[in-house]
Design an enzyme around this catalytic site. Structure first.
Site, PDB file in Angstrom:
ATOM      1  N   HIS A 308      24.381  41.922  51.575  1.00 51.31           N
ATOM      2  CA  HIS A 308      23.880  42.288  50.249  1.00 51.31           C
ATOM      3  C   HIS A 308      23.645  43.788  50.207  1.00 51.31           C
ATOM      4  CE1 HIS A 308      21.482  42.273  46.599  1.00 51.31           C
ATOM      5  NE2 HIS A 308      22.039  41.108  46.363  1.00 51.31           N
ATOM      6  N   ASP A 366      24.216  33.097  47.298  1.00 52.14           N
ATOM      7  CA  ASP A 366      25.455  32.385  47.011  1.00 52.14           C
ATOM      8  C   ASP A 366      25.877  31.442  48.132  1.00 52.14           C
ATOM      9  OD1 ASP A 366      25.837  33.465  44.530  1.00 52.14           O
ATOM     10  OD2 ASP A 366      26.769  35.265  45.329  1.00 52.14           O
TER      11      ASP A 366
HETATM   12  N1  ACO Z   1      31.443  40.001  56.321  1.00 49.48           N
HETATM   13  C1  ACO Z   1      31.803  40.909  57.264  1.00 49.48           C
HETATM   14  N2  ACO Z   1      31.431  42.202  57.271  1.00 49.48           N
HETATM   15  C2  ACO Z   1      30.659  42.607  56.248  1.00 49.48           C
HETATM   16  C3  ACO Z   1      30.249  41.733  55.216  1.00 49.48           C
HETATM   17  C4  ACO Z   1      30.666  40.383  55.285  1.00 49.48           C
HETATM   18  N3  ACO Z   1      30.292  39.523  54.329  1.00 49.48           N
HETATM   19  N4  ACO Z   1      29.489  42.415  54.337  1.00 49.48           N
HETATM   20  C5  ACO Z   1      29.433  43.680  54.779  1.00 49.48           C
HETATM   21  N5  ACO Z   1      30.142  43.788  55.940  1.00 49.48           N
HETATM   22  C6  ACO Z   1      30.263  45.002  56.779  1.00 49.48           C
HETATM   23  C7  ACO Z   1      31.237  46.004  56.149  1.00 49.48           C
HETATM   24  O1  ACO Z   1      32.541  45.824  56.651  1.00 49.48           O
HETATM   25  C8  ACO Z   1      30.634  47.319  56.551  1.00 49.48           C
HETATM   26  O2  ACO Z   1      30.989  47.553  57.885  1.00 49.48           O
HETATM   27  P1  ACO Z   1      31.191  49.093  58.388  1.00 49.48           P
HETATM   28  O3  ACO Z   1      29.882  49.781  58.202  1.00 49.48           O
HETATM   29  O4  ACO Z   1      31.600  48.949  59.819  1.00 49.48           O
HETATM   30  O5  ACO Z   1      32.291  49.661  57.529  1.00 49.48           O
HETATM   31  C9  ACO Z   1      29.132  47.051  56.531  1.00 49.48           C
HETATM   32  O6  ACO Z   1      28.977  45.641  56.748  1.00 49.48           O
HETATM   33  C10 ACO Z   1      28.460  47.442  55.214  1.00 49.48           C
HETATM   34  O7  ACO Z   1      29.155  46.798  54.162  1.00 49.48           O
HETATM   35  P2  ACO Z   1      29.414  47.476  52.743  1.00 49.48           P
HETATM   36  O8  ACO Z   1      30.592  46.821  52.114  1.00 49.48           O
HETATM   37  O9  ACO Z   1      29.428  48.958  52.885  1.00 49.48           O
HETATM   38  O10 ACO Z   1      28.093  47.044  52.014  1.00 49.48           O
HETATM   39  P3  ACO Z   1      27.881  46.958  50.454  1.00 49.48           P
HETATM   40  O11 ACO Z   1      26.424  47.106  50.232  1.00 49.48           O
HETATM   41  O12 ACO Z   1      28.782  47.902  49.739  1.00 49.48           O
HETATM   42  O13 ACO Z   1      28.378  45.476  50.102  1.00 49.48           O
HETATM   43  C11 ACO Z   1      28.451  43.191  49.583  1.00 49.48           C
HETATM   44  C12 ACO Z   1      27.551  44.424  49.814  1.00 49.48           C
HETATM   45  C13 ACO Z   1      29.519  43.515  48.503  1.00 49.48           C
HETATM   46  C14 ACO Z   1      27.590  42.038  49.041  1.00 49.48           C
HETATM   47  C15 ACO Z   1      29.134  42.803  50.917  1.00 49.48           C
HETATM   48  O14 ACO Z   1      28.162  42.484  51.881  1.00 49.48           O
HETATM   49  C16 ACO Z   1      30.129  41.639  50.747  1.00 49.48           C
HETATM   50  O15 ACO Z   1      31.295  41.878  50.398  1.00 49.48           O
HETATM   51  N6  ACO Z   1      29.654  40.371  50.998  1.00 49.48           N
HETATM   52  C17 ACO Z   1      30.496  39.208  50.773  1.00 49.48           C
HETATM   53  C18 ACO Z   1      30.520  38.868  49.297  1.00 49.48           C
HETATM   54  C19 ACO Z   1      29.226  38.255  48.812  1.00 49.48           C
HETATM   55  O16 ACO Z   1      28.661  37.354  49.434  1.00 49.48           O
HETATM   56  N7  ACO Z   1      28.743  38.750  47.650  1.00 49.48           N
HETATM   57  C20 ACO Z   1      27.539  38.212  46.997  1.00 49.48           C
HETATM   58  C21 ACO Z   1      26.497  39.257  46.869  1.00 49.48           C
HETATM   59  S1  ACO Z   1      25.018  38.538  46.268  1.00 49.48           S
HETATM   60  C22 ACO Z   1      25.241  38.390  44.622  1.00 49.48           C
HETATM   61  O17 ACO Z   1      26.004  39.015  43.951  1.00 49.48           O
HETATM   62  C23 ACO Z   1      24.400  37.367  44.008  1.00 49.48           C
END
Ligand code: ACO
Length: 431
Positions: A308, A366
């Site tokens: 998140h 979710d």
């Molecule tokens: N699985 C694997 N790796 C992940 C995940 C994941 N679900 N989420 C983040 N990471 C990793 C990224 O690759 C990144 O790694 P790095 O630093 O080595 O490059 C690091 O964790 C940070 O991730 P970001 O994408 O920079 O974080 P951001 O805050 O932009 O993204 C998000 C948040 C979009 C929710 C992300 O965690 C994701 O895509 N999760 C899966 C989708 C999801 O469950 N979304 C629902 C959100 S809750 C809602 O809307 C109600």
């Protein structure tokens, strides 16, 4: 917003600029850069708004490190445990918990607006039968501005109020109609003797040929899902609603814009994507393969339902829903469901894996909502529409707050331009 008399000094090209600092009632101080361009001729750069407050608000507060979510100061676990969705709607919209009389009046107002204009039925029939219900929702909610002309004048507080009530009251009806249309069943009219969540289950699962009794435990679980998704401060879809409405667009068009944004798999679409991922994994022995893929930078796969932008400890909504999932599955006698086994094992594996621990990636709301909705009998395509109807009150509350703010300006970000500088047009024969 309190002016703390604190300020920061920016040194740039030999000049100093004083930037005022605002102190919120909770959360980090906020640096006011509004005059920066006028004074220093520079923009700030923050794609994805990771360090930028786009507005001030009194509605919802999140402390991502503590895993805290407050609506008007009330913790989400207390609201989910002791309150119910329409009371939370009142709280979000008007700022305080209602008295018994206020709640009765509010519930009556919402209930009186649950039906949609009969001509909207024709509008639905213009969609392909296999349209995703979110596609239908974006279109139909946008089209509300064509059906309810008496609530599109945003300068009139009465019209704003009527639009808010209409949106909260009609979204379950529209979402249920989108579902019925997609499976080829007749639309089911709302029943105003049922509460908000029970009525939604009735509109989704009743068919004219058979009696459908709403199970009160499932209705309670449904209401809790609505409550937990009601608002989440300046997330992507809410910011979309605010940006769209900053131009003065009507509320139905703005909420349609929010719905379009929510549909994405990184936002509200994650509940559908999460369940599809669990189905794709299929069995517990395949979990290591998917965990390895999630950690592999060359693979775009991510564990859906994990991570998140704001929560870096735990998602308090997920904690409540995890409990709800156990109750619902127990009630329906499906604790041995293979999908659930995969979900539980995946959760434990990820929570103990150094990659996820280090990056602070926890199951989000979710992850569990999909499991409950699947158990209730909803297809995955309805997961995001259910999120949509729950979040409508959040969008509407934030929209009302913004419109009432005399400082409201059209949202117009700047950019860091990296394209070509001015150059002369070349005639086609010379290229
Ligand atoms: N699985 C694997 N790796 C992940 C995940 C994941 N679900 N989420 C983040 N990471 C990793 C990224 O690759 C990144 O790694 P790095 O630093 O080595 O490059 C690091 O964790 C940070 O991730 P970001 O994408 O920079 O974080 P951001 O805050 O932009 O993204 C998000 C948040 C979009 C929710 C992300 O965690 C994701 O895509 N999760 C899966 C989708 C999801 O469950 N979304 C629902 C959100 S809750 C809602 O809307 C109600």
């Amino acid at each position: 917003m309190t002016d703390t008399k604190k300020s920061a000094t920016l040194s740039l090209n030999g000049e100093s600029y004083e930037l005022p600092i605002f102190s919120p009632t909770a959360g980090p101080d906020v640096l006011d850069i509004r005059k920066l361009y006028g004074q220093a001729g520079v923009f700030t750069y923050d794609p994805g708004f990771t360090s930028t407050a786009s507005c001030d608000s009194t509605i919802t507060f999140i402390d991502g490190d503590k895993g805290e979510l407050l609506h008007r100061g009330y913790p989400i676990d207390q609201l989910a445990g002791k309150s119910h969705y329409l009371e939370v709607c009142y709280l979000l919209l008007y700022g305080e918990l209602p008295t018994a009389a206020q709640l009765e009046d509010f519930e009556a107002r919402v209930t009186r607006h649950t039906m949609v204009h009969e001509q909207m039925h024709n509008f639905f029939r213009g969609f392909r039968r296999d349209a995703h219900p979110m596609a239908t929702l974006v279109g139909v909610v946008g089209a509300m501005s064509a059906f309810y002309h008496d609530s599109t004048d945003i300068s009139d507080p009465w019209q704003r109020e009527v639009a808010s009530i209409r949106l909260i009251a009609k979204l379950p009806t529209i979402a249920a109609m989108a579902y019925k249309y997609s499976i080829g069943q007749p639309f089911v009219y709302p029943r105003n003797d049922l509460d908000y969540a029970a009525n939604f289950l009735h509109m989704c699962f009743s068919v004219p040929a058979e009696q459908y009794e709403v199970n009160p435990i499932l209705a309670r679980a449904m209401d809790r899902i609505f409550t937990l998704h009601a608002d989440h401060e300046q997330n992507a879809s809410t910011s979309t609603v605010r940006l769209a409405s900053s131009s003065g667009a009507n509320p139905f068009a703005c909420v349609a814009a929010g719905i379009a944004c929510l549909w994405g798999p990184a936002h509200g679409g994650a509940n559908q994507a999460c369940l599809e991922m669990l189905k794709e994994i299929g069995s517990v022995d395949r979990i290591p393969e998917y965990i390895a893929r999630a950690k592999d930078k060359s693979d775009p796969f991510r564990l859906m339902g994990f991570g998140h932008r704001v929560y870096k400890n735990t998602d308090p909504r997920a904690t409540v829903l995890k409990q709800s999932a156990d109750e619902v599955l127990d009630l329906l006698g499906i604790e041995d469901n293979p999908l659930l086994q995969v979900a539980k094992e995946l959760e434990q594996t990820a929570l103990n894996d150094p990659y996820f621990i280090e990056k602070k990636l926890f199951p989000n709301v979710d992850f569990y909502s999909g499991i409950i909705l699947e158990a209730m009998g909803f297809p995955t395509s309805m997961f995001t529409p259910i999120f949509t109807l729950s979040r409508t009150v959040g969008w509407v509350s934030q929209w009302k707050e913004m419109i009432a703010d005399p400082q409201n300006k059209i949202g117009r970000p700047r950019q860091l331009y990296l394209g070509e500088t001015a150059r002369d047009y070349i005639d086609i024969e010379n290229r």
